[in-house]
Design a protein around this motif. Structure first.
Motif, PDB file in Angstrom:
ATOM      1  N   THR A 190       0.858  -1.183   0.000  1.00 24.02           N
ATOM      2  CA  THR A 190       0.000   0.000   0.000  1.00 24.02           C
ATOM      3  C   THR A 190       0.896   1.235   0.000  1.00 24.02           C
ATOM      4  O   THR A 190       1.799   1.347   0.832  1.00 24.02           O
ATOM      5  CB  THR A 190      -0.892   0.012   1.252  1.00 24.02           C
ATOM      6  OG1 THR A 190      -1.728  -1.153   1.231  1.00 24.02           O
ATOM      7  CG2 THR A 190      -1.777   1.256   1.286  1.00 24.02           C
ATOM      8  N   CYS A 191       0.659   2.124  -0.917  1.00 21.61           N
ATOM      9  CA  CYS A 191       1.455   3.344  -1.001  1.00 21.61           C
ATOM     10  C   CYS A 191       1.206   4.210   0.240  1.00 21.61           C
ATOM     11  O   CYS A 191       0.059   4.480   0.581  1.00 21.61           O
ATOM     12  CB  CYS A 191       1.058   4.106  -2.268  1.00 21.61           C
ATOM     13  SG  CYS A 191       1.826   5.732  -2.403  1.00 21.61           S
ATOM     14  N   PRO A 192       2.279   4.642   0.922  1.00 21.60           N
ATOM     15  CA  PRO A 192       2.097   5.459   2.123  1.00 21.60           C
ATOM     16  C   PRO A 192       1.591   6.866   1.810  1.00 21.60           C
ATOM     17  O   PRO A 192       1.144   7.573   2.707  1.00 21.60           O
ATOM     18  CB  PRO A 192       3.510   5.500   2.731  1.00 21.60           C
ATOM     19  CG  PRO A 192       4.429   5.247   1.591  1.00 21.60           C
ATOM     20  CD  PRO A 192       3.679   4.340   0.642  1.00 21.60           C
ATOM     21  N   LYS A 193       1.647   7.255   0.571  1.00 20.92           N
ATOM     22  CA  LYS A 193       1.224   8.610   0.200  1.00 20.92           C
ATOM     23  C   LYS A 193      -0.240   8.670  -0.244  1.00 20.92           C
ATOM     24  O   LYS A 193      -1.023   9.453   0.279  1.00 20.92           O
ATOM     25  CB  LYS A 193       2.128   9.132  -0.912  1.00 20.92           C
ATOM     26  CG  LYS A 193       1.967  10.607  -1.203  1.00 20.92           C
ATOM     27  CD  LYS A 193       3.035  11.054  -2.189  1.00 20.92           C
ATOM     28  CE  LYS A 193       2.869  12.550  -2.508  1.00 20.92           C
ATOM     29  NZ  LYS A 193       3.834  12.966  -3.540  1.00 20.92           N
ATOM     30  N   CYS A 194      -0.611   7.800  -1.207  1.00 20.82           N
ATOM     31  CA  CYS A 194      -1.981   7.874  -1.749  1.00 20.82           C
ATOM     32  C   CYS A 194      -2.828   6.679  -1.341  1.00 20.82           C
ATOM     33  O   CYS A 194      -4.003   6.621  -1.665  1.00 20.82           O
ATOM     34  CB  CYS A 194      -1.939   7.977  -3.274  1.00 20.82           C
ATOM     35  SG  CYS A 194      -1.508   6.440  -4.121  1.00 20.82           S
ATOM     36  N   ARG A 195      -2.218   5.720  -0.621  1.00 21.79           N
ATOM     37  CA  ARG A 195      -2.932   4.518  -0.147  1.00 21.79           C
ATOM     38  C   ARG A 195      -3.364   3.603  -1.284  1.00 21.79           C
ATOM     39  O   ARG A 195      -4.206   2.725  -1.089  1.00 21.79           O
ATOM     40  CB  ARG A 195      -4.161   4.896   0.706  1.00 21.79           C
ATOM     41  CG  ARG A 195      -3.799   5.795   1.892  1.00 21.79           C
ATOM     42  CD  ARG A 195      -3.299   4.983   3.050  1.00 21.79           C
ATOM     43  NE  ARG A 195      -2.523   5.813   3.979  1.00 21.79           N
ATOM     44  CZ  ARG A 195      -2.083   5.402   5.143  1.00 21.79           C
ATOM     45  NH1 ARG A 195      -2.352   4.190   5.557  1.00 21.79           N
ATOM     46  NH2 ARG A 195      -1.368   6.178   5.907  1.00 21.79           N
ATOM     47  N   LEU A 234       7.891   1.881  -6.959  1.00 25.35           N
ATOM     48  CA  LEU A 234       7.286   3.046  -7.602  1.00 25.35           C
ATOM     49  C   LEU A 234       5.770   2.871  -7.654  1.00 25.35           C
ATOM     50  O   LEU A 234       5.268   1.931  -8.256  1.00 25.35           O
ATOM     51  CB  LEU A 234       7.844   3.191  -9.020  1.00 25.35           C
ATOM     52  CG  LEU A 234       7.252   4.323  -9.861  1.00 25.35           C
ATOM     53  CD1 LEU A 234       7.563   5.688  -9.253  1.00 25.35           C
ATOM     54  CD2 LEU A 234       7.781   4.249 -11.284  1.00 25.35           C
ATOM     55  N   CYS A 235       5.076   3.783  -7.011  1.00 29.77           N
ATOM     56  CA  CYS A 235       3.618   3.730  -7.031  1.00 29.77           C
ATOM     57  C   CYS A 235       3.105   4.081  -8.426  1.00 29.77           C
ATOM     58  O   CYS A 235       3.471   5.117  -8.970  1.00 29.77           O
ATOM     59  CB  CYS A 235       3.050   4.711  -6.003  1.00 29.77           C
ATOM     60  SG  CYS A 235       1.245   4.800  -6.067  1.00 29.77           S
ATOM     61  N   PRO A 236       2.259   3.223  -9.012  1.00 26.71           N
ATOM     62  CA  PRO A 236       1.742   3.501 -10.355  1.00 26.71           C
ATOM     63  C   PRO A 236       0.655   4.578 -10.365  1.00 26.71           C
ATOM     64  O   PRO A 236       0.288   5.068 -11.417  1.00 26.71           O
ATOM     65  CB  PRO A 236       1.168   2.150 -10.795  1.00 26.71           C
ATOM     66  CG  PRO A 236       0.784   1.469  -9.517  1.00 26.71           C
ATOM     67  CD  PRO A 236       1.802   1.922  -8.495  1.00 26.71           C
ATOM     68  N   TYR A 237       0.166   4.943  -9.186  1.00 27.10           N
ATOM     69  CA  TYR A 237      -0.925   5.919  -9.115  1.00 27.10           C
ATOM     70  C   TYR A 237      -0.423   7.350  -8.941  1.00 27.10           C
ATOM     71  O   TYR A 237      -0.911   8.265  -9.585  1.00 27.10           O
ATOM     72  CB  TYR A 237      -1.865   5.572  -7.958  1.00 27.10           C
ATOM     73  CG  TYR A 237      -2.374   4.153  -8.030  1.00 27.10           C
ATOM     74  CD1 TYR A 237      -3.332   3.793  -8.977  1.00 27.10           C
ATOM     75  CD2 TYR A 237      -1.889   3.174  -7.172  1.00 27.10           C
ATOM     76  CE1 TYR A 237      -3.784   2.488  -9.067  1.00 27.10           C
ATOM     77  CE2 TYR A 237      -2.334   1.867  -7.242  1.00 27.10           C
ATOM     78  CZ  TYR A 237      -3.285   1.528  -8.202  1.00 27.10           C
ATOM     79  OH  TYR A 237      -3.716   0.234  -8.287  1.00 27.10           O
ATOM     80  N   CYS A 238       0.557   7.520  -8.047  1.00 26.40           N
ATOM     81  CA  CYS A 238       1.020   8.891  -7.767  1.00 26.40           C
ATOM     82  C   CYS A 238       2.513   9.061  -8.008  1.00 26.40           C
ATOM     83  O   CYS A 238       3.068  10.119  -7.740  1.00 26.40           O
ATOM     84  CB  CYS A 238       0.666   9.282  -6.335  1.00 26.40           C
ATOM     85  SG  CYS A 238       1.650   8.432  -5.079  1.00 26.40           S
ATOM     86  N   SER A 239       3.192   7.997  -8.469  1.00 28.58           N
ATOM     87  CA  SER A 239       4.625   8.026  -8.774  1.00 28.58           C
ATOM     88  C   SER A 239       5.511   8.243  -7.547  1.00 28.58           C
ATOM     89  O   SER A 239       6.682   8.579  -7.685  1.00 28.58           O
ATOM     90  CB  SER A 239       4.948   9.096  -9.833  1.00 28.58           C
ATOM     91  OG  SER A 239       4.285   8.781 -11.031  1.00 28.58           O
ATOM     92  N   HIS A 240       4.957   8.041  -6.360  1.00 30.28           N
ATOM     93  CA  HIS A 240       5.750   8.139  -5.144  1.00 30.28           C
ATOM     94  C   HIS A 240       6.677   6.929  -5.048  1.00 30.28           C
ATOM     95  O   HIS A 240       6.288   5.813  -5.367  1.00 30.28           O
ATOM     96  CB  HIS A 240       4.813   8.181  -3.929  1.00 30.28           C
ATOM     97  CG  HIS A 240       5.528   8.292  -2.615  1.00 30.28           C
ATOM     98  ND1 HIS A 240       6.360   9.342  -2.324  1.00 30.28           N
ATOM     99  CD2 HIS A 240       5.512   7.479  -1.515  1.00 30.28           C
ATOM    100  CE1 HIS A 240       6.847   9.171  -1.094  1.00 30.28           C
ATOM    101  NE2 HIS A 240       6.355   8.058  -0.588  1.00 30.28           N
ATOM    102  N   GLN A 241       7.914   7.173  -4.615  1.00 31.68           N
ATOM    103  CA  GLN A 241       8.867   6.080  -4.448  1.00 31.68           C
ATOM    104  C   GLN A 241       9.079   5.821  -2.962  1.00 31.68           C
ATOM    105  O   GLN A 241       9.300   6.748  -2.185  1.00 31.68           O
ATOM    106  CB  GLN A 241      10.197   6.433  -5.108  1.00 31.68           C
ATOM    107  CG  GLN A 241      10.112   6.426  -6.631  1.00 31.68           C
ATOM    108  CD  GLN A 241      11.462   6.690  -7.267  1.00 31.68           C
ATOM    109  OE1 GLN A 241      12.052   7.744  -7.101  1.00 31.68           O
ATOM    110  NE2 GLN A 241      11.964   5.721  -7.999  1.00 31.68           N
TER     111      GLN A 241
HETATM  112 ZN   LIG Z   1       0.834   6.393  -4.402  1.00 32.29          ZN
END
Ligand SMILES: [Zn+2]
Length: 49
Positions: A8-13, A31-38
Protein backbone atom coordinates in the motif's frame (compact mmCIF):
# COMPACT_ATOMS: atom_id res chain seq x y z
CA UNK A 1 2.38 -19.20 -9.81
CA UNK A 2 4.00 -15.80 -9.66
CA UNK A 3 5.64 -14.91 -6.40
CA UNK A 4 4.26 -11.50 -5.56
CA UNK A 5 3.38 -9.31 -2.63
CA UNK A 6 0.92 -6.45 -2.35
CA UNK A 7 1.93 -3.11 -0.94
CA UNK A 8 0.00 0.00 0.00
CA UNK A 9 1.45 3.34 -1.00
CA UNK A 10 2.10 5.46 2.12
CA UNK A 11 1.22 8.61 0.20
CA UNK A 12 -1.98 7.87 -1.75
CA UNK A 13 -2.93 4.52 -0.15
CA UNK A 14 -3.12 2.90 -3.55
CA UNK A 15 -2.49 -0.85 -3.63
CA UNK A 16 -0.33 -2.60 -6.18
CA UNK A 17 1.77 -5.73 -6.40
CA UNK A 18 5.48 -6.34 -6.83
CA UNK A 19 7.61 -9.37 -7.54
CA UNK A 20 8.92 -10.77 -4.28
CA UNK A 21 12.25 -12.06 -5.54
CA UNK A 22 13.14 -8.75 -7.12
CA UNK A 23 11.85 -6.25 -4.59
CA UNK A 24 11.01 -7.69 -1.17
CA UNK A 25 13.62 -6.92 1.55
CA UNK A 26 16.01 -5.68 -1.13
CA UNK A 27 16.30 -2.05 -0.05
CA UNK A 28 15.04 -1.06 -3.50
CA UNK A 29 12.42 1.64 -3.76
CA UNK A 30 9.04 0.71 -5.18
CA UNK A 31 7.29 3.05 -7.60
CA UNK A 32 3.62 3.73 -7.03
CA UNK A 33 1.74 3.50 -10.35
CA UNK A 34 -0.92 5.92 -9.11
CA UNK A 35 1.02 8.89 -7.77
CA UNK A 36 4.63 8.03 -8.77
CA UNK A 37 5.75 8.14 -5.14
CA UNK A 38 8.87 6.08 -4.45
CA UNK A 39 9.18 4.21 -1.15
CA UNK A 40 10.78 1.16 0.41
CA UNK A 41 8.70 -1.95 1.14
CA UNK A 42 9.29 -1.35 4.88
CA UNK A 43 7.62 2.06 4.57
CA UNK A 44 4.36 0.59 3.32
CA UNK A 45 1.57 0.83 5.92
CA UNK A 46 0.26 -2.55 4.78
CA UNK A 47 1.86 -5.51 3.05
CA UNK A 48 0.14 -8.71 2.01
CA UNK A 49 2.36 -11.65 1.18
ZN1 LIG B 1 0.83 6.39 -4.40
Amino acid sequence: MANIFWVTCPKCRGEFYCHTQELRHKGIKLLCPYCSHQFLDEESPRIME
